[in-house]
Scaffold this active site. Structure first.
Site, PDB file in Angstrom:
ATOM      1  N   ASP A   1     -52.788  27.103  -3.662  1.00 52.84           N
ATOM      2  CA  ASP A   1     -52.732  27.430  -2.608  1.00 52.84           C
ATOM      3  C   ASP A   1     -53.792  28.634  -2.348  1.00 52.84           C
ATOM      4  O   ASP A   1     -54.150  29.328  -1.290  1.00 52.84           O
ATOM      5  CB  ASP A   1     -51.294  28.079  -2.199  1.00 52.84           C
ATOM      6  CG  ASP A   1     -51.059  28.719  -1.140  1.00 52.84           C
ATOM      7  OD1 ASP A   1     -51.712  27.925  -0.016  1.00 52.84           O
ATOM      8  OD2 ASP A   1     -50.535  29.704  -0.695  1.00 52.84           O
TER       9      ASP A   1
ATOM     10  N   SER B   1     -50.571  29.449   5.604  1.00 51.37           N
ATOM     11  CA  SER B   1     -50.194  28.292   5.393  1.00 51.37           C
ATOM     12  C   SER B   1     -49.141  27.773   6.335  1.00 51.37           C
ATOM     13  O   SER B   1     -48.025  28.490   6.295  1.00 51.37           O
ATOM     14  CB  SER B   1     -50.047  28.315   4.003  1.00 51.37           C
ATOM     15  OG  SER B   1     -51.085  28.547   2.962  1.00 51.37           O
TER      16      SER B   1
ATOM     17  N   GLN C   1     -53.103  20.357   2.747  1.00 46.52           N
ATOM     18  CA  GLN C   1     -52.429  21.471   3.399  1.00 46.52           C
ATOM     19  C   GLN C   1     -52.807  21.635   4.865  1.00 46.52           C
ATOM     20  O   GLN C   1     -54.019  21.524   5.219  1.00 46.52           O
ATOM     21  CB  GLN C   1     -52.737  22.955   2.727  1.00 46.52           C
ATOM     22  CG  GLN C   1     -52.042  24.149   3.110  1.00 46.52           C
ATOM     23  CD  GLN C   1     -52.427  25.488   2.413  1.00 46.52           C
ATOM     24  OE1 GLN C   1     -53.411  25.887   2.397  1.00 46.52           O
ATOM     25  NE2 GLN C   1     -51.287  25.742   1.728  1.00 46.52           N
TER      26      GLN C   1
END
Length: 292
Positions: A209, A233, A283
């Site tokens: 991430d 996110s 993502q």
């Protein structure tokens, strides 16, 4: 300001963050490092959710995929409660749903699948060619020496991951970043991890991430922060293809196939130094322009 943890000390703190307190067979509790952040880092809560799910599964079954949604910002000042639902235990696969809550509300939830080791077809696309190795790539200290005004934000947090940008980081000042079709970063946990494969999977989830959404900004030569873009996110998916160690170098090769409606989609492939494709991530993030 206290001196930030680095190297093995920072890795040990990360392991403490991932070492959840077990309340009962399907309930766990985790803490966040107190580093002054306004919200919990997404990779942290995803890694912790995977720890919780993995602790309810036979250790012989290895996680191979996870899909999570970030629902609300996490509060780093209070514990995070994780509830695990056993969706299925079959002959080859186990599926779990792991939900993170604070203040009685869900902040993140994840579905994760675990599989017994099996043999079968094996192939993968090659890694990108002509990429300098980690020893030939600028360290974070090299970048911070060039941009000392950015150093405070990094020095406030433990440096458990050695991150080396092949291109230009997304946090440089506006105007200092050229557009590029990809964002490539060498990473490794900056110390020694135990041999438990679940710990390595959770550490990789944490790291996945860190720079993925940078690739959306790379397409436009944009940067994070004042004069650029702020983001968060929205969801995160990760597939683990082959055995690996997160405390050994891997190349995170990230691209962005689309951005629209204040959302950007990013995909990344992770390769070991010897070219094995160990994981893939996708993502979507919320991206909004901010003023100077």
């Amino acid at each position: 300001m206290s001196t930030p943890l680095t190297g093995q000390a920072a890795v040990d703190q990360l392991l403490e963050v991932l070492d959840l307190k077990q309340i009962d067979a399907a309930t766990f509790q985790g803490e966040s490092p107190q580093v002054g952040a306004q919200r919990v880092f997404g990779g942290q809560v995803a890694g912790q959710a995977l720890v919780a799910a993995g602790r309810t599964v036979d250790p012989e079954r290895r996680v191979h995929s996870l899909h999570g949604y970030f629902v609300r910002p996490g509060d780093p000042t209070v514990p995070i409660d994780f509830a695990v639902e056993k969706i299925r235990d079959g002959r080859s696969f186990s599926v779990r749903r792991s939900t993170a809550q604070q203040h009685g509300r869900t902040i993140f939830f994840m579905s994760a699948s675990f599989q017994v080791t099996e043999q079968g077809l094996d192939h993968h696309t090659p890694p990108p060619q002509g990429v300098p190795g980690p020893d030939e790539t600028r360290t974070m200290l090299d970048w911070l020496a060039r941009y000392p005004d950015r150093a405070a934000a990094f020095k406030a947090a433990p440096q458990a991951i050695d991150v080396r940008y092949v291109g230009t980081p997304g946090w440089v000042p506006p105007g200092d970043r050229d557009a590029a079709d990809e964002q490539r970063v060498w990473m490794r946990i900056n110390g020694k991890l135990p041999d438990d494969p679940l710990i390595h999977a959770c550490a990789l989830t944490y790291a996945s991430d860190l720079s993925l959404l940078d690739s959306v900004l790379s397409m436009h030569g944009e940067v994070w922060g004042p004069g650029g873009v702020i983001g968060a996110s929205l969801d995160h998916a990760l597939w683990l293809h082959r055995p690996f160690r997160a405390d050994e170098w891997f190349l995170y090769d990230c691209t962005s196939p689309s951005a629209s409606g204040s959302r950007g989609l990013a995909s990344g492939r992770m390769f070991t130094e010897d070219g094995r494709h160990i994981a893939s991530a996708v993502q979507e993030g919320l991206l909004r322009r901010v003023g100077a």
